[in-house]
Motif scaffolding. Structure first.
Motif, PDB file in Angstrom:
ATOM      1  N   UNK A 162       0.752  -1.048  -0.068  1.00 32.19           N
ATOM      2  CA  UNK A 162      -0.477   0.225   0.501  1.00 32.19           C
ATOM      3  C   UNK A 162       0.235   1.319  -0.131  1.00 32.19           C
ATOM      4  N   UNK A 163       1.872   1.056  -0.493  1.00 31.67           N
ATOM      5  CA  UNK A 163       3.135   2.147  -0.301  1.00 31.67           C
ATOM      6  C   UNK A 163       2.180   3.349  -1.333  1.00 31.67           C
ATOM      7  N   UNK A 164       2.490   4.770  -0.881  1.00 33.16           N
ATOM      8  CA  UNK A 164       2.359   5.721  -0.709  1.00 33.16           C
ATOM      9  C   UNK A 164       3.136   6.863  -1.083  1.00 33.16           C
ATOM     10  N   UNK A 165       2.952   8.434  -1.552  1.00 26.48           N
ATOM     11  CA  UNK A 165       3.484   8.856  -1.403  1.00 26.48           C
ATOM     12  C   UNK A 165       3.714   9.743  -0.060  1.00 26.48           C
ATOM     13  N   UNK A 216     -14.178  -7.114  -0.498  1.00 27.01           N
ATOM     14  CA  UNK A 216     -13.519  -5.986  -0.506  1.00 27.01           C
ATOM     15  C   UNK A 216     -13.635  -5.044  -0.202  1.00 27.01           C
ATOM     16  N   UNK A 217     -12.654  -4.250   0.429  1.00 22.65           N
ATOM     17  CA  UNK A 217     -12.595  -2.883   1.239  1.00 22.65           C
ATOM     18  C   UNK A 217     -12.174  -2.143   0.868  1.00 22.65           C
ATOM     19  N   UNK A 218     -11.448  -2.253  -0.106  1.00 25.97           N
ATOM     20  CA  UNK A 218     -10.817  -0.673  -0.434  1.00 25.97           C
ATOM     21  C   UNK A 218      -9.729  -1.105  -2.397  1.00 25.97           C
ATOM     22  N   UNK A 219      -9.568  -0.177  -2.786  1.00 35.38           N
ATOM     23  CA  UNK A 219      -9.183  -0.073  -4.203  1.00 35.38           C
ATOM     24  C   UNK A 219      -7.465   0.429  -3.166  1.00 35.38           C
ATOM     25  N   UNK A 225      -4.364   8.789   2.212  1.00 33.68           N
ATOM     26  CA  UNK A 225      -5.669   9.574   2.851  1.00 33.68           C
ATOM     27  C   UNK A 225      -4.776  11.004   2.665  1.00 33.68           C
ATOM     28  N   UNK A 226      -5.439  12.302   3.253  1.00 33.33           N
ATOM     29  CA  UNK A 226      -5.970  13.364   2.254  1.00 33.33           C
ATOM     30  C   UNK A 226      -4.146  13.786   2.415  1.00 33.33           C
ATOM     31  N   UNK A 227      -3.383  12.996   3.597  1.00 35.91           N
ATOM     32  CA  UNK A 227      -2.160  13.851   2.766  1.00 35.91           C
ATOM     33  C   UNK A 227      -0.744  12.659   2.345  1.00 35.91           C
ATOM     34  N   UNK A 228      -1.637  11.431   1.462  1.00 33.63           N
ATOM     35  CA  UNK A 228      -0.752  10.889   0.743  1.00 33.63           C
ATOM     36  C   UNK A 228      -0.698   9.693   1.324  1.00 33.63           C
ATOM     37  N   UNK A 231      -3.412   5.032   5.324  1.00 34.06           N
ATOM     38  CA  UNK A 231      -4.142   4.796   7.036  1.00 34.06           C
ATOM     39  C   UNK A 231      -5.440   3.913   6.351  1.00 34.06           C
ATOM     40  N   UNK A 232      -4.216   2.600   7.371  1.00 38.20           N
ATOM     41  CA  UNK A 232      -5.255   1.349   7.114  1.00 38.20           C
ATOM     42  C   UNK A 232      -6.853   1.868   7.634  1.00 38.20           C
ATOM     43  N   UNK A 233      -6.569   2.313   8.918  1.00 41.95           N
ATOM     44  CA  UNK A 233      -7.990   1.990  10.264  1.00 41.95           C
ATOM     45  C   UNK A 233      -9.273   3.297   8.969  1.00 41.95           C
TER      46      UNK A 233
END
Length: 263
Positions: A162-165, A216-219, A225-228, A231-233
């Motif tokens: 789930x690596x994100x900026x 399915x729980x997410x894409x 999140x808004x900050x990139x 956030x799994x919760x």
């Protein structure tokens, strides 16, 4: 066959038809749909219940997270008489048309885990038994659940997947993950999870039957999140009805298998 070292089960404790959730707490929920259920054993991440569902002998064993612990559960369950396995869990998706709460039914798995490589060469396919896939489809149809049949990606990591900026990854690794996500989206992969490949691989190797189904729980391409940051919760919302639907669909799928076996 004596008592197994990790699951603490022995021959006679286990039904031939077994559901495999990851979370030990989910086993009791699954068993709540049965006509009769009793706890067989509990050790580490492994909780096992056995009982009956609409007259079918059934067991449920939690596997913990990931392929290594799942392989241990598969090994010991098979030694004690299990022949039909259905992995039931949660997953992400790469596809925009698949929504949270939908069921992903696995016909195969992309083997990006390390455990299955200890059993077979990378070229060996992780494919589901066609009867198990068909049973999952019938169960979802009977329960009026939206479902999608396709290939899943199984990997050993959760946060890296789930690596994100803004994460701890540098720009190079971040771009590599994003490129992989786009490739998997183009390949049409319906799911991202951490256990299916070992379940499918081992059952195929041993001449047993297995499949997988996940809610399915997410894409995974859109879960920042808004900050990139991931956030799994926040991203992995799992309302109680999602888990109940998954548990019931799993029971119904194995019931379809049992009916066919006893025609």
């Amino acid at each position: 066959m004596g008592e197994q070292f990790h699951l603490l089960i022995k021959e006679g404790d286990i039904a031939p038809y077994v559901l495999l959730p990851g979370d030990p707490k989910r086993v009791e929920l699954v068993a709540s749909f049965w006509d009769e259920a009793h706890k067989v054993a509990e050790n580490r991440e492994y909780v096992t219940y056995t009982g009956t569902y609409k007259g079918m002998p059934i067991s449920c064993t939690s596997t913990g997270i990931g392929c290594p612990s799942t392989s241990i559960a598969m090994e010991e369950l098979a030694r004690c008489g299990a022949h039909t396995f259905l992995r039931i869990g949660t997953c992400g998706t790469f596809q925009d048309h698949i929504k949270n709460g939908d069921m992903a039914i696995f016909d195969a798995a992309l083997r990006l885990d390390g455990a299955s490589a200890r059993y077979v060469t990378p070229e060996f396919p992780a494919v589901a038994n066609y009867e198990v896939v068909d049973a999952c489809v019938k169960a979802c149809k009977n329960l009026n659940m939206t479902y999608h049949v396709g290939t899943t990606r199984t990997t050993d990591t959760f946060y890296a997947g789930h690596a994100r900026p803004g994460s701890s990854f540098n720009d190079y690794f971040q771009s590599e993950w994003e490129n992989q996500f786009l490739d998997m989206k183009r390949m049409g992969l319906v799911a991202a999870e951490m256990e299916a490949s070992i379940v499918l691989t081992l059952a195929k190797l041993w001449g047993l039957r297995a499949g997988g189904m996940a809610v399915v729980l997410d894409n995974v391409c859109k879960c920042a999140g808004d900050d990139g940051n991931f956030k799994p919760d926040e991203a992995l919302e799992n309302p109680p009805d999602f888990t109940r639907n998954l548990s019931l669909a799993g029971c119904e799928a194995l019931y379809e298998m049992w009916k066919k076996d006893n025609e």
